[in-house]
Design an enzyme around this catalytic site. Sequence first.
Site, short mmCIF file in Angstrom:
data_model
loop_
_atom_site.label_atom_id
_atom_site.label_comp_id
_atom_site.label_asym_id
_atom_site.label_seq_id
_atom_site.Cartn_x
_atom_site.Cartn_y
_atom_site.Cartn_z
N CYS A 30 -27.38 36.16 10.26
CA CYS A 30 -27.70 36.11 8.83
C CYS A 30 -27.65 34.66 8.31
CB CYS A 30 -26.78 37.03 8.05
SG CYS A 30 -27.42 37.47 6.41
N HIS A 80 -26.47 42.47 10.56
CA HIS A 80 -25.03 42.69 10.62
C HIS A 80 -24.77 43.98 11.39
CE1 HIS A 80 -24.06 39.45 7.88
NE2 HIS A 80 -24.96 39.91 7.02
#
Length: 486
Positions: free
Chosen positions: A329, A427
């Site tokens: 991310c 994630h």
Amino acid sequence: MSSLMVQGTTSDAGKSTLVSALCRWLVREGVAVAPFKPQNMALNAAVTEDGGEIGRAQAVQAQAARLQPHTDMNPILLKPNSDVGAQVIVQGQSIGNMDAVAYHAYKPVAMQAVLAAHERLSSRYPVIIVEGAGSPAEINLREGDIANMGFAEAVDCPVIIIADIDKGGVFAHLVGTLELLSPSEQARVQGFVINRFRGDIALLEPGLRWLEQRTGKAVLGVLPYLHDLHLEAEDAVDTRQVAKQQECIRVVVPVLPRISNHTDFDPLRLHPQVELTFVGPGQPIPPADLIILPGSKSVAADLAYLRSQSWDQALQRHLRYGGKLLGICGGFQMLGTRLADPLGLEGTPGKMAGLGLLDMQTELRDAKQLTNVAGTLSLAQAAVSGYEIHAGVSTGPALQRPLVQLQGDKTDGALSADGQVAGTYLHGFFEQPATQQAILSWAGLQGAKGLDYAALRERDLDRLADLVVQHLDTSKLRALCGADHA
């Protein structure tokens, strides 16, 4: 409908764990139960079935209740992006950034969202187990409170207070917290739970009798200290390790000031073939086989911090010696050539140079990407799943070599031409055993295996439910939460 609220004398007293335990105990008893947290402040988040984000702890509590996470379970989520401000998430969607003063003025509006979410949840489930935030005795936060007693008073629900005896001063914590509450709030408290006790319970009995006589409140039970309990932490990075095999791979994660979703690394931390090291301020990055740049709530500021620690030089040295580098991310965004924040979503508007390790650029935009995804890892055709929570949009030639082929002909991430550097927006990336095995093999581990992290979580949720039965007054708890009538 009946709600029971768990409040704590301090942060990390065990509120999240006790809510998880009660949810799993009740659902095993055949009671339809749902978790609820009016307001959460955390950088660990999860994506819900209705396309929003909530605190990661509430997602775990939903699993404890054998439910899919929903934004009604955590209607207000505050994600700090500085020491005095946070991104405000209402019903799963960002409404912008506020400093503490602005948010205090916004609380009456936030309370309406909280009450509406609780009412919707209550219409679907006969029992709601509510988690407070921090302590109800924070005098400076009492006015307009929506996280603790302010909520409990608004919906007229009973409260139990949990305290951590392992920290010391447990009787002072409980008595002091009760003394600082108003008379109506004191009357709302129906009992205490003492958490993380070690030793002979007989030695504690005189103190328990004194506490009940001093306060007029029942001690509902004493939970033992569990050394090997592993549930996702709400705030602090969990650095505990399990026993490791002789042949391990060395994985290093730099801890950035605004690190987000550090629970991504729990499957690696618990993996018997992985020696995971978190590196903090002032610490050099040690020799490693794999370095992982984590997610970040303030990517540009955290990238500047990374450089201030000379960790960028350590990354270059790591790559020169053949090590592998993975960004997740915000860490993925740092790997590109440029990061732009024209709207000032995470700080001062502007742009800055990235680490230049992947040929791509990222621009932060107002709309967040919030989705659960699944696909195949390009490294070994391994199954992968996870969730996206990010405002950045990345473009550039590096994305033509994706790390993940998603379902629906979409792609995610990038893999450098030399195979040393990779990045992903996902994630929960390491929760799939096949993904762990593929990444660890890529990083050089011979005979890499996968860890069934989901099974470990289920095991510990059931262990918590067993503790409720063994150590708490379940008859009183059933009466307090209305389970006898559910």
